[in-house]
Design an enzyme around this catalytic site. Sequence first.
Site, PDB file in Angstrom:
ATOM      1  N   GLY A  15       0.805  -1.220   0.000  1.00  0.00           N
ATOM      2  CA  GLY A  15       0.000   0.000   0.000  1.00  0.00           C
ATOM      3  C   GLY A  15       0.832   1.262   0.000  1.00  0.00           C
ATOM      4  N   ALA A  17       1.515   3.219  -2.339  1.00  0.00           N
ATOM      5  CA  ALA A  17       1.028   4.280  -3.218  1.00  0.00           C
ATOM      6  C   ALA A  17      -0.143   5.021  -2.593  1.00  0.00           C
ATOM      7  CB  ALA A  17       0.615   3.710  -4.580  1.00  0.00           C
ATOM      8  N   GLY A  18      -0.480   4.659  -1.363  1.00  0.00           N
ATOM      9  CA  GLY A  18      -1.528   5.366  -0.630  1.00  0.00           C
ATOM     10  C   GLY A  18      -0.973   6.521   0.161  1.00  0.00           C
ATOM     11  N   GLY A  21       1.094   5.096   3.369  1.00  0.00           N
ATOM     12  CA  GLY A  21       2.174   4.295   2.810  1.00  0.00           C
ATOM     13  C   GLY A  21       3.183   5.123   2.040  1.00  0.00           C
ATOM     14  N   THR A 147      -6.584   0.651  12.391  1.00  0.00           N
ATOM     15  CA  THR A 147      -7.329   1.875  12.668  1.00  0.00           C
ATOM     16  C   THR A 147      -8.021   1.814  14.025  1.00  0.00           C
ATOM     17  OG1 THR A 147      -9.267   3.171  11.935  1.00  0.00           O
ATOM     18  CG2 THR A 147      -9.244   0.854  11.369  1.00  0.00           C
ATOM     19  N   ASP A 148      -8.319   2.978  14.591  1.00  0.00           N
ATOM     20  CA  ASP A 148      -9.098   3.033  15.834  1.00  0.00           C
ATOM     21  C   ASP A 148     -10.560   2.658  15.600  1.00  0.00           C
ATOM     22  OD1 ASP A 148      -9.853   5.313  14.431  1.00  0.00           O
ATOM     23  OD2 ASP A 148      -9.452   6.710  16.059  1.00  0.00           O
ATOM     24  N   GLU A 149     -11.005   2.643  14.364  1.00  0.00           N
ATOM     25  CA  GLU A 149     -12.413   2.364  14.072  1.00  0.00           C
ATOM     26  C   GLU A 149     -12.812   0.927  14.419  1.00  0.00           C
ATOM     27  OE1 GLU A 149     -14.177   4.067  10.547  1.00  0.00           O
ATOM     28  OE2 GLU A 149     -12.418   5.345  10.235  1.00  0.00           O
ATOM     29  N   TYR A 172     -16.200  -1.476   6.555  1.00  0.00           N
ATOM     30  CA  TYR A 172     -14.767  -1.146   6.569  1.00  0.00           C
ATOM     31  C   TYR A 172     -14.114  -1.547   7.882  1.00  0.00           C
ATOM     32  CZ  TYR A 172     -10.673   1.649   7.682  1.00  0.00           C
ATOM     33  OH  TYR A 172      -9.443   2.047   8.128  1.00  0.00           O
ATOM     34  N   LYS A 176     -11.281  -4.479   8.830  1.00  0.00           N
ATOM     35  CA  LYS A 176      -9.996  -4.192   9.479  1.00  0.00           C
ATOM     36  C   LYS A 176      -9.878  -4.943  10.803  1.00  0.00           C
ATOM     37  CE  LYS A 176      -7.008  -1.917   8.587  1.00  0.00           C
ATOM     38  NZ  LYS A 176      -5.739  -2.303   7.878  1.00  0.00           N
TER      39      LYS A 176
END
Length: 361
Positions: A15, A17-18, A21, A147-149, A172, A176
């Site tokens: 990742g 290219a994000g 990243g 992520t915190d999500e 999402y 994760k």
Amino acid sequence: MENLSNRFKRVLVTGGAGFIGGSLVRRLLQKSTVKVFNLDKLSYASDLTGISDLIKNMDLNENLRYKFLNIDLLDKDSLEKAFEIAKPDLIIHMAAESHVDRSIDNPKIFIESNIMGTFNLLELSRNFFYKLSDEKKSIFKFVHISTDEVFGTLGSKGSFSEFSNYDPRSPYSASKASSDHLVNSWFHTYGLPVITTNCSNNFGPWQFPEKLIPLVIIKALKEEKIPLYGDGLNIRDWLFIEDHIDALILVINKGKNGDKYCIGGQGEKTNKELVELICMKLNKLINNNKDFLELIYFVRDRPGHDKRYSIDPKKLIKELNWKPRFKFELALEKTIIWYIENQKWCDSVKLKSNYFGERIG
């Protein structure tokens, strides 16, 4: 600011290219001598401009320090070849579909990429790790960026920590959370040396324009209406990208295998406060007769919209001596100025991805 330990010679970044990243890849190229293998499938939000510009400015020989691998984590055969090429001492797994609203519209892509993609990467990492010499095994790490999500939502008090229960509320965050559990189980079952980090909302230069902060800046600059979900009182904990990269380098160098580290910027703001702050800063930075605050309007809330995120980074601060280098408002102003000066880049990535500024996140 700590640099990557010189015991790592070859790093595979998924990742790269994000947004996050790409920031990490640039830091590794600037502040270490490691060879970076950037593996990315190049989705709608991918962009390599920042890395390409850096390589040109540094007059870097790409073949010596950097190699791009255009591979989807779902393509196990190509992924296996990537391991043969990279022979990594360190894997930093960032590749993920990451947009909540897109996950609501099309959850299948998130299940495939974030769960099956992570599974493929873990399995090949395990096979690769088992074949290493004892010396190489003592160096090898697999660092999973999450992520915190995955922890769900908070009320008005308290913060997420390494001990928080998982309670994802969107496709999402559920995907994760699943990837986090897979990574953790590969440590306990197979002995793969892994570390997981869970971060709060990132912001900074080079972020794809569908995300809240760049979206507000770009819409304001074009004098378009700025939509706010619901009553605008949802709270997010904002983390400047450079502070996040600092934390990741520390975790890679000094983190304990099998452990989890929560990374938060301690910059809580309601969405309304944040959008108004951006508009007020733009009013000062841009000399015209337009009051950008007048562009704000409220739209129907999205399904399952988490009320509040907050991370307690106490473990990271106490054990690894991390602290944010950037004050929130100064980092926000730096970000706004970057977007003002790079509107051509914003237009080009929006055109390339067929994204036209609709409020989807």
